[in-house]
Design a protein around this motif. Structure first.
Motif, PDB file in Angstrom:
ATOM      1  N   ALA A 142       0.855  -1.189   0.000  1.00  0.00           N
ATOM      2  CA  ALA A 142       0.000   0.000   0.000  1.00  0.00           C
ATOM      3  C   ALA A 142       0.887   1.234   0.000  1.00  0.00           C
ATOM      4  CB  ALA A 142      -0.886   0.011   1.239  1.00  0.00           C
ATOM      5  N   THR A 143       0.484   2.237  -0.767  1.00  0.00           N
ATOM      6  CA  THR A 143       1.189   3.521  -0.720  1.00  0.00           C
ATOM      7  C   THR A 143       0.151   4.621  -0.590  1.00  0.00           C
ATOM      8  OG1 THR A 143       1.121   3.874  -3.113  1.00  0.00           O
ATOM      9  CG2 THR A 143       3.054   2.705  -2.258  1.00  0.00           C
ATOM     10  N   LYS A 155       4.285   7.565   1.452  1.00  0.00           N
ATOM     11  CA  LYS A 155       4.017   6.669   2.582  1.00  0.00           C
ATOM     12  C   LYS A 155       3.895   5.256   2.025  1.00  0.00           C
ATOM     13  CE  LYS A 155       0.323   5.934   5.998  1.00  0.00           C
ATOM     14  NZ  LYS A 155       0.860   6.182   7.334  1.00  0.00           N
ATOM     15  N   LYS A 156       4.636   4.345   2.638  1.00  0.00           N
ATOM     16  CA  LYS A 156       4.629   2.961   2.142  1.00  0.00           C
ATOM     17  C   LYS A 156       4.297   2.011   3.277  1.00  0.00           C
ATOM     18  CE  LYS A 156       8.101   3.236  -1.585  1.00  0.00           C
ATOM     19  NZ  LYS A 156       8.623   4.607  -1.474  1.00  0.00           N
ATOM     20  N   GLY A 157       3.628   0.907   2.943  1.00  0.00           N
ATOM     21  CA  GLY A 157       3.353  -0.111   3.945  1.00  0.00           C
ATOM     22  C   GLY A 157       2.771  -1.338   3.283  1.00  0.00           C
ATOM     23  N   THR A 158       2.343  -2.280   4.114  1.00  0.00           N
ATOM     24  CA  THR A 158       1.611  -3.423   3.566  1.00  0.00           C
ATOM     25  C   THR A 158       0.351  -3.599   4.403  1.00  0.00           C
ATOM     26  OG1 THR A 158       2.838  -4.951   4.956  1.00  0.00           O
ATOM     27  CG2 THR A 158       3.620  -4.714   2.707  1.00  0.00           C
ATOM     28  N   ILE A 159      -0.654  -4.106   3.747  1.00  0.00           N
ATOM     29  CA  ILE A 159      -1.921  -4.420   4.405  1.00  0.00           C
ATOM     30  C   ILE A 159      -2.127  -5.911   4.144  1.00  0.00           C
ATOM     31  CG2 ILE A 159      -4.398  -3.940   4.494  1.00  0.00           C
ATOM     32  CD1 ILE A 159      -3.759  -1.108   3.342  1.00  0.00           C
ATOM     33  N   ALA A 160      -1.956  -6.725   5.199  1.00  0.00           N
ATOM     34  CA  ALA A 160      -1.976  -8.182   5.015  1.00  0.00           C
ATOM     35  C   ALA A 160      -3.306  -8.632   4.422  1.00  0.00           C
ATOM     36  CB  ALA A 160      -1.729  -8.881   6.352  1.00  0.00           C
ATOM     37  N   GLY A 161      -3.242  -9.357   3.335  1.00  0.00           N
ATOM     38  CA  GLY A 161      -4.448  -9.896   2.710  1.00  0.00           C
ATOM     39  C   GLY A 161      -5.161  -8.936   1.777  1.00  0.00           C
ATOM     40  N   LYS A 162      -4.667  -7.693   1.667  1.00  0.00           N
ATOM     41  CA  LYS A 162      -5.339  -6.691   0.829  1.00  0.00           C
ATOM     42  C   LYS A 162      -5.441  -7.128  -0.626  1.00  0.00           C
ATOM     43  CE  LYS A 162      -3.099  -2.747  -0.533  1.00  0.00           C
ATOM     44  NZ  LYS A 162      -3.193  -2.435  -1.965  1.00  0.00           N
ATOM     45  N   GLY A 163      -4.366  -7.748  -1.138  1.00  0.00           N
ATOM     46  CA  GLY A 163      -4.367  -8.143  -2.551  1.00  0.00           C
ATOM     47  C   GLY A 163      -5.512  -9.092  -2.866  1.00  0.00           C
ATOM     48  N   ILE A 164      -5.756 -10.011  -1.948  1.00  0.00           N
ATOM     49  CA  ILE A 164      -6.835 -10.993  -2.155  1.00  0.00           C
ATOM     50  C   ILE A 164      -8.194 -10.297  -2.127  1.00  0.00           C
ATOM     51  CG2 ILE A 164      -7.958 -13.037  -1.155  1.00  0.00           C
ATOM     52  CD1 ILE A 164      -5.166 -13.880  -0.104  1.00  0.00           C
ATOM     53  N   LEU A 181      -5.200   5.421  11.156  1.00  0.00           N
ATOM     54  CA  LEU A 181      -6.329   5.291  12.087  1.00  0.00           C
ATOM     55  C   LEU A 181      -6.353   3.928  12.788  1.00  0.00           C
ATOM     56  CD1 LEU A 181      -9.151   6.886   9.873  1.00  0.00           C
ATOM     57  CD2 LEU A 181      -7.831   7.971  11.706  1.00  0.00           C
ATOM     58  N   GLY A 182      -5.497   2.987  12.322  1.00  0.00           N
ATOM     59  CA  GLY A 182      -5.503   1.633  12.902  1.00  0.00           C
ATOM     60  C   GLY A 182      -6.660   0.814  12.360  1.00  0.00           C
ATOM     61  N   GLY A 183      -6.634  -0.473  12.667  1.00  0.00           N
ATOM     62  CA  GLY A 183      -7.736  -1.349  12.239  1.00  0.00           C
ATOM     63  C   GLY A 183      -7.863  -1.467  10.727  1.00  0.00           C
ATOM     64  N   VAL A 184      -6.731  -1.347  10.025  1.00  0.00           N
ATOM     65  CA  VAL A 184      -6.784  -1.347   8.561  1.00  0.00           C
ATOM     66  C   VAL A 184      -7.269  -2.698   8.033  1.00  0.00           C
ATOM     67  CG1 VAL A 184      -5.487  -0.913   6.435  1.00  0.00           C
ATOM     68  CG2 VAL A 184      -4.864   0.291   8.524  1.00  0.00           C
ATOM     69  N   GLU A 185      -6.593  -3.784   8.456  1.00  0.00           N
ATOM     70  CA  GLU A 185      -6.960  -5.121   7.956  1.00  0.00           C
ATOM     71  C   GLU A 185      -8.408  -5.448   8.312  1.00  0.00           C
ATOM     72  OE1 GLU A 185      -3.859  -4.753   9.352  1.00  0.00           O
ATOM     73  OE2 GLU A 185      -2.475  -5.503   7.801  1.00  0.00           O
ATOM     74  N   ASP A 186      -8.804  -5.120   9.551  1.00  0.00           N
ATOM     75  CA  ASP A 186     -10.187  -5.401   9.980  1.00  0.00           C
ATOM     76  C   ASP A 186     -11.191  -4.692   9.078  1.00  0.00           C
ATOM     77  OD1 ASP A 186      -9.258  -6.944  12.009  1.00  0.00           O
ATOM     78  OD2 ASP A 186      -9.673  -5.506  13.621  1.00  0.00           O
ATOM     79  N   ALA A 187     -10.888  -3.461   8.700  1.00  0.00           N
ATOM     80  CA  ALA A 187     -11.807  -2.693   7.849  1.00  0.00           C
ATOM     81  C   ALA A 187     -11.935  -3.349   6.469  1.00  0.00           C
ATOM     82  CB  ALA A 187     -11.318  -1.252   7.710  1.00  0.00           C
ATOM     83  N   TYR A 188     -10.806  -3.789   5.902  1.00  0.00           N
ATOM     84  CA  TYR A 188     -10.856  -4.458   4.595  1.00  0.00           C
ATOM     85  C   TYR A 188     -11.677  -5.749   4.694  1.00  0.00           C
ATOM     86  CZ  TYR A 188      -7.707  -1.354   1.991  1.00  0.00           C
ATOM     87  OH  TYR A 188      -7.166  -0.268   1.341  1.00  0.00           O
ATOM     88  N   HIS A 189     -11.482  -6.497   5.781  1.00  0.00           N
ATOM     89  CA  HIS A 189     -12.255  -7.737   5.933  1.00  0.00           C
ATOM     90  C   HIS A 189     -13.739  -7.445   6.125  1.00  0.00           C
ATOM     91  CE1 HIS A 189      -8.345  -9.850   6.497  1.00  0.00           C
ATOM     92  NE2 HIS A 189      -9.021 -10.738   5.798  1.00  0.00           N
ATOM     93  N   GLU A 190     -14.052  -6.421   6.906  1.00  0.00           N
ATOM     94  CA  GLU A 190     -15.458  -6.072   7.173  1.00  0.00           C
ATOM     95  C   GLU A 190     -16.169  -5.659   5.870  1.00  0.00           C
ATOM     96  OE1 GLU A 190     -17.493  -6.321   9.637  1.00  0.00           O
ATOM     97  OE2 GLU A 190     -19.128  -5.063   8.834  1.00  0.00           O
TER      98      GLU A 190
END
Ligand code: TMP
Length: 240
Positions: free
Chosen positions: A32-33, A39-48, A219-228
């Motif tokens: 993720a950028t 700003k660079k990072g990764t969001i686990a599972g985002k690609g899927i 804001l935190g909770g990035v992965e949770d938001a993508y899953h939700e």
């Protein structure tokens, strides 16, 4: 269809050639950028999630008459698409003020517009994707007036279809970015992706952000938001 050669690696996806010169495979990464790569990072599972969500939305849009590049989901992260030449424009539709709109015009985030707005940015990393108007698009040859007309018509139609769908999921479609491409014969089709990376999606009741703004703004909770948001899509989309 299998991957042959890597054609291109972008911030969130890789693109590969296939045995068929008119088809490509896009492969979604967890990278993720934000802020033009600052700003660079990764969001686990985002690609899927982005792969599956974008494909489900493109199938829905196709059924409702919007031509897209989508051909077939090959795996969790890989999708077969029609080869297009990308029109180098980010087409942004807004229903509610947020992000750069709020900043530019000094308008509170959350102001609901009476009717949706459209704007274009010139896709050019070196220039920081500047805003561009229709006359300038034609002047520098990015698209002709007929193509711009088609792109606007499709973009507003996508908005109506997606607004209604996301409302059924208890989600407000605040704004989103689309990209269009041209097939070999010049036909304009919707391309790139539609995902929490490219849309602002707020819970209709709590206004909680269920999109990439959680990453952009720490804001935190990035992965949770993508899953939700994926869970809500899967519960409400009809693939019949
Ligand atoms: P903005 O308010 O930052 O201009 O963003 C408008 C919408 O476009 C928002 O849903 C996020 C999306 N977007 C992208 O998909 N890619 C980008 O590079 C940017 C800046 C925004």
């Amino acid at each position: 269809m299998t991957k042959k050669e890597q054609l291109y690696e972008g911030k969130a996806k890789k693109v590969f050639t296939t045995e068929d010169p008119s088809l490509l495979i896009v492969s979604y990464k967890d990278d993720a950028t934000a802020f033009n790569g600052l700003k660079k990072g990764t969001i686990a599972g985002k690609g899927i999630i982005n792969n599956r969500m974008s494909n489900a939305l493109m199938r829905m849009l196709e059924k409702k008459g919007i031509p897209t590049h989508y051909v077939e989901e090959l795996s969790d992260r890989d999708t077969l698409v029609k080869k297009v030449s990308i029109v180098p424009l980010e087409v942004i539709i807004r229903n509610i003020a947020a992000g750069s709109f709020s900043k530019r015009y000094g308008v509170d985030e959350g102001l609901v517009f009476d009717s949706p707005t459209i704007e274009f940015s010139y896709k050019n990393d070196a220039l920081g994707d500047p805003l561009i108007n229709e006359y300038h698009i034609v002047a520098i040859g990015l698209a002709d007036p007929t193509e711009i007309y088609t792109i606007k018509r499709y973009a507003f139609a996508v908005n109506e279809i997606m607004k209604e769908f996301w409302a059924s999921c208890g989600v407000m479609l605040v704004d989103f970015k689309l990209e269009f491409g041209k097939l070999a014969d010049g036909t304009i089709v919707l391309a790139d992706e539609i995902s929490p990376d490219t849309c602002r999606l707020w819970d209709s009741v709590t206004k909680e952000k269920l999109d990439k703004d959680r990453f952009r703004r720490d804001l935190g909770g990035v992965e949770d938001a993508y899953h939700e948001i994926m869970k809500r899509l899967e519960e409400h989309i009809s693939e019949a």
